[in-house]
Design a protein around this motif. Structure first.
Motif, mmCIF file in Angstrom:
data_model
loop_
_atom_site.group_PDB
_atom_site.id
_atom_site.type_symbol
_atom_site.label_atom_id
_atom_site.label_comp_id
_atom_site.label_asym_id
_atom_site.label_seq_id
_atom_site.Cartn_x
_atom_site.Cartn_y
_atom_site.Cartn_z
ATOM 1 N N TRP A 187 38.459 28.388 34.884
ATOM 2 C CA TRP A 187 38.662 27.701 36.163
ATOM 3 C C TRP A 187 40.150 27.690 36.473
ATOM 4 C CZ3 TRP A 187 41.489 23.920 38.388
ATOM 5 C CH2 TRP A 187 41.055 23.414 39.620
ATOM 6 N N GLY A 188 40.472 27.809 37.733
ATOM 7 C CA GLY A 188 41.872 27.717 38.134
ATOM 8 C C GLY A 188 42.104 28.419 39.456
ATOM 9 N N GLU A 189 43.254 28.149 40.045
ATOM 10 C CA GLU A 189 43.671 28.793 41.283
ATOM 11 C C GLU A 189 44.996 29.496 41.019
ATOM 12 O OE1 GLU A 189 43.755 26.056 44.499
ATOM 13 O OE2 GLU A 189 41.620 25.566 44.358
ATOM 14 N N VAL A 190 45.027 30.792 41.290
ATOM 15 C CA VAL A 190 46.196 31.611 40.959
ATOM 16 C C VAL A 190 46.589 32.435 42.175
ATOM 17 C CG1 VAL A 190 47.137 33.389 39.427
ATOM 18 C CG2 VAL A 190 45.451 31.746 38.549
ATOM 19 N N THR A 191 47.876 32.418 42.514
ATOM 20 C CA THR A 191 48.395 33.211 43.625
ATOM 21 C C THR A 191 49.180 34.391 43.070
ATOM 22 O OG1 THR A 191 50.304 31.721 43.743
ATOM 23 C CG2 THR A 191 48.484 31.303 45.253
ATOM 24 N N ILE A 192 48.962 35.565 43.665
ATOM 25 C CA ILE A 192 49.565 36.816 43.191
ATOM 26 C C ILE A 192 50.180 37.543 44.378
ATOM 27 C CG2 ILE A 192 49.158 38.992 41.969
ATOM 28 C CD1 ILE A 192 46.523 37.731 40.935
ATOM 29 N N ALA A 193 51.363 38.110 44.173
ATOM 30 C CA ALA A 193 51.983 38.966 45.185
ATOM 31 C C ALA A 193 52.337 40.289 44.527
ATOM 32 C CB ALA A 193 53.232 38.310 45.776
ATOM 33 N N ALA A 194 52.122 41.377 45.257
ATOM 34 C CA ALA A 194 52.374 42.708 44.707
ATOM 35 C C ALA A 194 52.657 43.677 45.836
ATOM 36 C CB ALA A 194 51.175 43.189 43.897
ATOM 37 N N PRO A 195 53.370 44.780 45.548
ATOM 38 C CA PRO A 195 53.590 45.811 46.569
ATOM 39 C C PRO A 195 52.258 46.426 46.988
ATOM 40 C CG PRO A 195 55.048 46.127 44.680
ATOM 41 C CD PRO A 195 54.031 45.109 44.271
ATOM 42 N N PRO A 196 52.213 47.035 48.179
ATOM 43 C CA PRO A 196 50.956 47.598 48.674
ATOM 44 C C PRO A 196 50.289 48.584 47.710
ATOM 45 C CG PRO A 196 52.574 47.530 50.431
ATOM 46 C CD PRO A 196 53.300 47.124 49.189
ATOM 47 N N ALA A 197 51.079 49.396 46.985
ATOM 48 C CA ALA A 197 50.486 50.372 46.072
ATOM 49 C C ALA A 197 49.634 49.700 45.006
ATOM 50 C CB ALA A 197 51.582 51.215 45.415
ATOM 51 N N LEU A 198 49.974 48.471 44.655
ATOM 52 C CA LEU A 198 49.215 47.737 43.645
ATOM 53 C C LEU A 198 48.193 46.788 44.262
ATOM 54 C CD1 LEU A 198 52.183 46.970 41.250
ATOM 55 C CD2 LEU A 198 50.131 48.245 40.605
ATOM 56 N N SER A 199 48.529 46.200 45.397
ATOM 57 C CA SER A 199 47.649 45.188 45.979
ATOM 58 C C SER A 199 46.479 45.775 46.759
ATOM 59 C CB SER A 199 48.452 44.260 46.897
ATOM 60 O OG SER A 199 48.981 44.978 47.999
ATOM 61 N N ALA A 200 46.648 46.992 47.294
ATOM 62 C CA ALA A 200 45.627 47.537 48.189
ATOM 63 C C ALA A 200 44.299 47.771 47.492
ATOM 64 C CB ALA A 200 46.128 48.840 48.818
ATOM 65 N N ARG A 201 44.334 48.367 46.282
ATOM 66 C CA ARG A 201 43.076 48.675 45.608
ATOM 67 C C ARG A 201 43.113 48.405 44.114
ATOM 68 N NH1 ARG A 201 40.898 54.070 48.152
ATOM 69 N NH2 ARG A 201 39.986 52.900 49.869
ATOM 70 N N PHE A 202 44.274 48.593 43.507
ATOM 71 C CA PHE A 202 44.370 48.456 42.050
ATOM 72 C C PHE A 202 43.972 47.066 41.577
ATOM 73 C CE2 PHE A 202 46.859 46.872 38.466
ATOM 74 C CZ PHE A 202 46.379 47.700 37.466
ATOM 75 N N LEU A 203 44.446 46.024 42.243
ATOM 76 C CA LEU A 203 44.152 44.669 41.802
ATOM 77 C C LEU A 203 42.651 44.375 41.857
ATOM 78 C CD1 LEU A 203 47.103 42.534 43.237
ATOM 79 C CD2 LEU A 203 46.728 43.307 40.892
ATOM 80 N N ALA A 204 41.975 44.943 42.825
ATOM 81 C CA ALA A 204 40.527 44.754 42.901
ATOM 82 C C ALA A 204 39.837 45.401 41.703
ATOM 83 C CB ALA A 204 39.987 45.323 44.203
ATOM 84 N N HIS A 205 40.284 46.614 41.348
ATOM 85 C CA HIS A 205 39.712 47.304 40.192
ATOM 86 C C HIS A 205 40.032 46.561 38.900
ATOM 87 C CE1 HIS A 205 38.178 51.246 41.693
ATOM 88 N NE2 HIS A 205 38.908 50.904 42.735
ATOM 89 N N ALA A 206 41.260 46.031 38.807
ATOM 90 C CA ALA A 206 41.693 45.379 37.576
ATOM 91 C C ALA A 206 41.052 44.007 37.391
ATOM 92 C CB ALA A 206 43.214 45.249 37.561
ATOM 93 N N LEU A 207 40.977 43.238 38.472
ATOM 94 C CA LEU A 207 40.543 41.844 38.364
ATOM 95 C C LEU A 207 39.097 41.609 38.788
ATOM 96 C CD1 LEU A 207 43.759 40.074 39.744
ATOM 97 C CD2 LEU A 207 43.119 40.496 37.355
ATOM 98 N N GLY A 208 38.468 42.606 39.396
ATOM 99 C CA GLY A 208 37.090 42.448 39.848
ATOM 100 C C GLY A 208 36.138 42.004 38.748
ATOM 101 N N PRO A 209 36.123 42.670 37.589
ATOM 102 C CA PRO A 209 35.209 42.243 36.509
ATOM 103 C C PRO A 209 35.478 40.822 36.032
ATOM 104 C CG PRO A 209 35.994 44.475 36.119
ATOM 105 C CD PRO A 209 36.799 43.940 37.250
ATOM 106 N N LEU A 210 36.757 40.443 35.953
ATOM 107 C CA LEU A 210 37.092 39.079 35.534
ATOM 108 C C LEU A 210 36.546 38.068 36.527
ATOM 109 C CD1 LEU A 210 38.667 37.042 33.730
ATOM 110 C CD2 LEU A 210 40.628 37.431 35.243
ATOM 111 N N MET A 211 36.738 38.335 37.820
ATOM 112 C CA MET A 211 36.292 37.389 38.843
ATOM 113 C C MET A 211 34.763 37.312 38.890
ATOM 114 S SD MET A 211 39.079 36.197 39.757
ATOM 115 C CE MET A 211 38.433 35.118 41.033
ATOM 116 N N ALA A 212 34.089 38.418 38.579
ATOM 117 C CA ALA A 212 32.626 38.401 38.552
ATOM 118 C C ALA A 212 32.111 37.516 37.429
ATOM 119 C CB ALA A 212 32.089 39.819 38.388
ATOM 120 N N ALA A 213 32.860 37.480 36.318
ATOM 121 C CA ALA A 213 32.436 36.688 35.156
ATOM 122 C C ALA A 213 32.857 35.231 35.270
ATOM 123 C CB ALA A 213 33.008 37.300 33.876
ATOM 124 N N GLN A 214 33.969 34.964 35.964
ATOM 125 C CA GLN A 214 34.501 33.604 36.065
ATOM 126 C C GLN A 214 34.292 33.086 37.481
ATOM 127 O OE1 GLN A 214 35.154 32.485 33.294
ATOM 128 N NE2 GLN A 214 35.815 34.187 32.039
#
Length: 312
Positions: free
Chosen positions: A90-117
């Protein structure tokens, strides 16, 4: 009145027995009776009557019990929340990243974690690397990703990887059959370039300058992800980070190492004046692991020697 008196009253109301209440609370029957007596005195009215050896709550006690029950329901919720925070669920986390990382990479990286939590909430904003550093310095975000270094006493920076840019080619392009692309191979090829304010543009331009090759830019786009969209559509070739264009398979877009080796770095930045939450720590662990897969110093394969940086 105190919380122990309330616990004893609540336990007796739920179990209907002083003995069972004592077992639940881990105290003796006389201790429960003593707590009930002091609680009744504090309330100023009788809580129980005895009938045939049983404890029967008065109507006043039943009225009070509903409020006490709500109190302990809230306590249970707090305990569950505390466990979820402890277990980083549980928690609320704010993240900022350049477009190359925020556009799609973060979804691929954090998607499984968010599905489980299901009780974790993240907020992602796309910003330039200098702006990311400013947000971390001002404690306006919990986690920042940057492709530029930033030194400040209010910022903790960790260099998590050095990645090699790759050449993105349309799947049907003649160069797609090559294992390794040299900048000379891109001479006269239609090139999908990035805007002049993109952090990677100087690195890409230097690779061309080292080999004396002039880019033939036909499209200029604001983000590496958009460059991959144009490449997949057949508009030209491009040089992009290895973690962009992840939505395209080999039937649309192929990625090849490029010579001279063209590298950039990624830093994870955290506010130095406060420790990260347990949820933020969990996300940093996931991001670190996902990013290091692209680390050129950890990459597997026998062609690393063929792609050493060249000196001007």
């Amino acid at each position: 009145m105190n919380i122990r008196q309330l616990e004893a009253f609540h336990a007796v109301m739920e179990t209907g027995s002083v003995t069972l209440a004592g077992e639940r609370l881990g105290i003796s029957q006389p201790a429960v009776s003593k707590l009930l007596k002091s609680f009744s005195e504090n309330c100023g009215f009788r809580l129980f009557t005895r009938s045939g050896g049983r404890m029967l709550p008065t109507s006043d006690a039943q009225l009070l019990a509903s409020e006490v029950s709500r109190l302990f329901s809230g306590t249970d919720r707090i305990q569950k929340l505390a466990r979820a925070v402890r277990d980083r669920e549980w928690g609320e986390v704010t993240i900022a990243a350049p477009p190359a990382l925020s556009a799609r990479f973060l979804a691929h990286a954090l998607g499984p974690l968010m599905a489980a939590q299901k009780n974790m909430h993240i907020s992602i904003t796309s910003q330039s690397s200098p702006r990311v550093a400013e947000l971390v310095e001002g404690q306006q975000i919990d986690i920042g990703l940057s492709v530029q270094p930033f030194e400040h006493p209010n910022v903790r920076s960790e260099l998590v990887m050095r990645f090699a840019m790759i050449c993105a080619l349309p799947a049907a392009h003649p160069l797609a059959s090559k294992r390794l692309i040299r900048v000379e191979d891109l001479k006269d090829e239609p090139f999908v370039g990035l805007a002049r304010d993109d952090c990677s543009i100087m690195t890409i331009d230097r690779a061309f300058q080292l080999r004396g090759v002039q880019k033939r830019a036909v499209v200029e786009v604001p983000m590496s992800e958009t460059a991959c969209d144009f490449v997949a559509g057949g508009a030209g070739v491009s040089i992009v980070p290895p973690f962009v264009g992840l939505g395209y398979g080999e039937d649309k877009l192929v990625r090849r190492p490029i010579v001279p080796l063209t590298t950039m770095n990624v830093w994870i930045m955290l506010p130095a004046s406060r420790p990260p939450s347990l949820a933020a720590e969990r996300i940093v662990e996931v991001l670190r692991a996902k990013l290091q897969r692209y680390d050129v110093d950890m990459a597997e394969g026998g062609n690393a020697a063929d792609r050493r940086p060249e000196r001007a």
